[in-house]
Motif scaffolding. Sequence first.
Motif, PDB file in Angstrom:
ATOM      1  N   ASN A  96       0.774  -1.207   0.078  1.00 51.19           N
ATOM      2  CA  ASN A  96      -0.098  -0.015  -0.114  1.00 51.19           C
ATOM      3  C   ASN A  96       1.004   1.244   0.071  1.00 51.19           C
ATOM      4  OD1 ASN A  96      -2.343  -1.664   0.078  1.00 51.19           O
ATOM      5  ND2 ASN A  96      -3.000  -1.052   2.335  1.00 51.19           N
ATOM      6  N   PHE A  97       1.793   1.317   0.881  1.00 47.72           N
ATOM      7  CA  PHE A  97       2.724   2.491   1.340  1.00 47.72           C
ATOM      8  C   PHE A  97       3.415   2.869  -0.263  1.00 47.72           C
ATOM      9  CE2 PHE A  97       6.216   5.286   2.799  1.00 47.72           C
ATOM     10  CZ  PHE A  97       5.173   5.969   3.464  1.00 47.72           C
ATOM     11  N   SER A  98       3.996   1.985  -0.809  1.00 49.54           N
ATOM     12  CA  SER A  98       4.721   2.040  -2.192  1.00 49.54           C
ATOM     13  C   SER A  98       4.018   2.495  -2.921  1.00 49.54           C
ATOM     14  CB  SER A  98       5.483   0.876  -2.277  1.00 49.54           C
ATOM     15  OG  SER A  98       4.460  -0.135  -2.936  1.00 49.54           O
ATOM     16  N   ARG A  99       2.554   2.563  -3.232  1.00 51.39           N
ATOM     17  CA  ARG A  99       1.755   3.012  -4.229  1.00 51.39           C
ATOM     18  C   ARG A  99       0.933   4.123  -3.793  1.00 51.39           C
ATOM     19  NH1 ARG A  99       0.079  -1.148  -7.807  1.00 51.39           N
ATOM     20  NH2 ARG A  99       1.495  -2.998  -7.809  1.00 51.39           N
ATOM     21  N   GLY A 100       1.370   4.843  -2.528  1.00 48.83           N
ATOM     22  CA  GLY A 100       0.616   5.900  -1.906  1.00 48.83           C
ATOM     23  C   GLY A 100      -0.929   5.496  -1.435  1.00 48.83           C
ATOM     24  N   LEU A 101      -1.333   4.243  -1.115  1.00 49.58           N
ATOM     25  CA  LEU A 101      -2.448   3.963  -0.766  1.00 49.58           C
ATOM     26  C   LEU A 101      -2.592   3.629   0.801  1.00 49.58           C
ATOM     27  CD1 LEU A 101      -3.198   0.978  -3.395  1.00 49.58           C
ATOM     28  CD2 LEU A 101      -4.083   3.298  -3.371  1.00 49.58           C
ATOM     29  N   ALA A 102      -3.434   4.289   1.384  1.00 47.10           N
ATOM     30  CA  ALA A 102      -3.873   3.626   2.763  1.00 47.10           C
ATOM     31  C   ALA A 102      -4.570   2.506   2.970  1.00 47.10           C
ATOM     32  CB  ALA A 102      -4.525   4.877   3.363  1.00 47.10           C
ATOM     33  N   PRO A 103      -4.480   1.734   4.105  1.00 47.99           N
ATOM     34  CA  PRO A 103      -3.730   1.947   5.207  1.00 47.99           C
ATOM     35  C   PRO A 103      -2.422   1.566   5.169  1.00 47.99           C
ATOM     36  CG  PRO A 103      -5.212   0.447   5.633  1.00 47.99           C
ATOM     37  CD  PRO A 103      -5.412   0.681   4.457  1.00 47.99           C
ATOM     38  N   ALA A 104      -1.555   2.049   5.971  1.00 45.90           N
ATOM     39  CA  ALA A 104      -0.153   1.436   6.330  1.00 45.90           C
ATOM     40  C   ALA A 104       0.261   2.173   7.646  1.00 45.90           C
ATOM     41  CB  ALA A 104       0.914   1.883   5.076  1.00 45.90           C
ATOM     42  N   GLY A 105       0.920   1.139   8.528  1.00 43.94           N
ATOM     43  CA  GLY A 105       1.218   1.586   9.789  1.00 43.94           C
ATOM     44  C   GLY A 105       2.327   1.042  10.587  1.00 43.94           C
ATOM     45  N   THR A 106       2.656   1.309  11.585  1.00 45.88           N
ATOM     46  CA  THR A 106       3.870   0.853  12.450  1.00 45.88           C
ATOM     47  C   THR A 106       3.192   0.127  13.749  1.00 45.88           C
ATOM     48  OG1 THR A 106       5.248   2.663  11.846  1.00 45.88           O
ATOM     49  CG2 THR A 106       5.970   1.646  13.957  1.00 45.88           C
ATOM     50  N   ALA A 107       4.098  -0.902  14.081  1.00 43.78           N
ATOM     51  CA  ALA A 107       3.580  -1.769  15.133  1.00 43.78           C
ATOM     52  C   ALA A 107       4.667  -2.224  16.033  1.00 43.78           C
ATOM     53  CB  ALA A 107       2.807  -3.051  14.738  1.00 43.78           C
ATOM     54  N   VAL A 108       4.580  -1.853  17.315  1.00 45.81           N
ATOM     55  CA  VAL A 108       5.675  -2.005  18.196  1.00 45.81           C
ATOM     56  C   VAL A 108       5.143  -2.967  19.449  1.00 45.81           C
ATOM     57  CG1 VAL A 108       7.676  -1.016  19.428  1.00 45.81           C
ATOM     58  CG2 VAL A 108       6.615   0.159  17.813  1.00 45.81           C
ATOM     59  N   ALA A 109       5.801  -4.022  19.711  1.00 48.45           N
ATOM     60  CA  ALA A 109       5.457  -4.613  21.068  1.00 48.45           C
ATOM     61  C   ALA A 109       6.748  -4.848  21.883  1.00 48.45           C
ATOM     62  CB  ALA A 109       5.046  -6.246  20.756  1.00 48.45           C
ATOM     63  N   LEU A 110       6.632  -4.700  23.278  1.00 49.04           N
ATOM     64  CA  LEU A 110       7.746  -4.707  24.339  1.00 49.04           C
ATOM     65  C   LEU A 110       7.397  -5.954  25.151  1.00 49.04           C
ATOM     66  CD1 LEU A 110       8.804  -1.154  25.456  1.00 49.04           C
ATOM     67  CD2 LEU A 110      10.303  -2.914  24.232  1.00 49.04           C
ATOM     68  N   ILE A 111       8.368  -6.780  25.201  1.00 54.32           N
ATOM     69  CA  ILE A 111       8.189  -8.002  26.211  1.00 54.32           C
ATOM     70  C   ILE A 111       9.543  -8.070  27.255  1.00 54.32           C
ATOM     71  CG2 ILE A 111       8.251 -10.499  25.941  1.00 54.32           C
ATOM     72  CD1 ILE A 111       7.433 -10.336  23.175  1.00 54.32           C
ATOM     73  N   PRO A 112       9.507  -8.214  28.397  1.00 54.30           N
ATOM     74  CA  PRO A 112      10.172  -8.415  29.017  1.00 54.30           C
ATOM     75  C   PRO A 112      11.310  -9.522  28.760  1.00 54.30           C
ATOM     76  CG  PRO A 112       8.401  -8.168  30.421  1.00 54.30           C
ATOM     77  CD  PRO A 112       8.026  -8.374  28.965  1.00 54.30           C
ATOM     78  N   ALA A 113      12.471  -9.071  28.949  1.00 50.60           N
ATOM     79  CA  ALA A 113      13.707  -9.859  28.320  1.00 50.60           C
ATOM     80  C   ALA A 113      13.881 -11.118  29.067  1.00 50.60           C
ATOM     81  CB  ALA A 113      14.994  -9.089  28.565  1.00 50.60           C
ATOM     82  N   GLY A 114      13.922 -11.971  28.398  1.00 48.05           N
ATOM     83  CA  GLY A 114      14.141 -13.463  28.966  1.00 48.05           C
ATOM     84  C   GLY A 114      12.798 -14.224  28.881  1.00 48.05           C
ATOM     85  N   LEU A 115      11.591 -13.502  28.605  1.00 55.48           N
ATOM     86  CA  LEU A 115      10.467 -14.355  28.711  1.00 55.48           C
ATOM     87  C   LEU A 115      10.276 -14.656  26.830  1.00 55.48           C
ATOM     88  CD1 LEU A 115       7.934 -12.128  30.726  1.00 55.48           C
ATOM     89  CD2 LEU A 115       9.226 -14.132  31.169  1.00 55.48           C
ATOM     90  N   PRO A 116       9.352 -15.702  26.653  1.00 54.32           N
ATOM     91  CA  PRO A 116       8.999 -16.064  25.257  1.00 54.32           C
ATOM     92  C   PRO A 116       8.657 -15.026  24.606  1.00 54.32           C
ATOM     93  CG  PRO A 116       8.472 -17.771  27.086  1.00 54.32           C
ATOM     94  CD  PRO A 116       9.007 -16.628  27.534  1.00 54.32           C
ATOM     95  N   VAL A 117       8.642 -14.869  23.235  1.00 50.43           N
ATOM     96  CA  VAL A 117       8.171 -13.733  22.630  1.00 50.43           C
ATOM     97  C   VAL A 117       6.773 -14.253  22.057  1.00 50.43           C
ATOM     98  CG1 VAL A 117       8.254 -12.268  20.450  1.00 50.43           C
ATOM     99  CG2 VAL A 117      10.345 -12.964  21.930  1.00 50.43           C
TER     100      VAL A 117
END
Length: 283
Positions: A96-117
Amino acid sequence: MDSAELILTHLEALYHAIVQAVTTDSSAAWGELGQNAKGDQVKWFDLAADRAVCAYLEQQFPCPVTLLSEEGEPRSFGRGEPEWTMVLDPVDGSDNFSRGLAPAGTAVALIPAGLPVAVDTVEFALVGSLYRSQVWRAARGKGAWRDGHRLRSSATTRLAEAVINCDVAGATVQPALAEVLAQARSVRSFGATTIVLANVADGSLEAHLDLRGQLTAENFLGPGLIIREAGGIITGPQGESLPPLQSLTDCYSLIVAANHELHAILLQHLNIVSGDESVIARP
């Protein structure tokens, strides 16, 4: 500012750094590009976003962190032992983003170090639109929010009243899935999983179906926490919990619904059992 709000503020600042990088840079500066760890063609905005992310994590993020993203091997930032594992998709919906189309987004997840993802271990999450100044965020046990407003997913439980997003690119829709889509109030295919899942959390959509076995975890780990904190449910195709990540090349299918009642109805209609090929198949 408490520690949770501090972390979420930094995740939002990281998102804004990504937006600036992908909207002010240009493809001409990057030359020939290769493939990422999943075998997908790297685009200039992937590298621009990655450079912005690395700079922010090195210079401004308040905790040492290990970064997992499709741009390469795990990387560590900050001094000392990592306190967090960050799973990041800086530009989801890249076609989408490469063609100027919506939607496109960013996603972030934070997990305590040492735990399974896994969705079950995500403590903080953020999704941001690359086209609109719109941010969804969540902290485990503290709720989900969009632009300062507390989120509650849709209470709709009837399939005939549900607006469903379904990704079927590269696959053949078989009768069981076709029947579900035919019974829905309306069907969409937006092409950006992170934003679609955030829309399930905020009540804009009632469900999302992707049964192709092609999704990778950076698309849904952060949104998964936001959905759960808003009252929704995210599972595998048989209603099972999504297993922990072993590699960013691991592939998943999803059934996501705004509430448990609608999720149960979707499972019943799809009638997915182990080894069943009747719902969706690759041509």
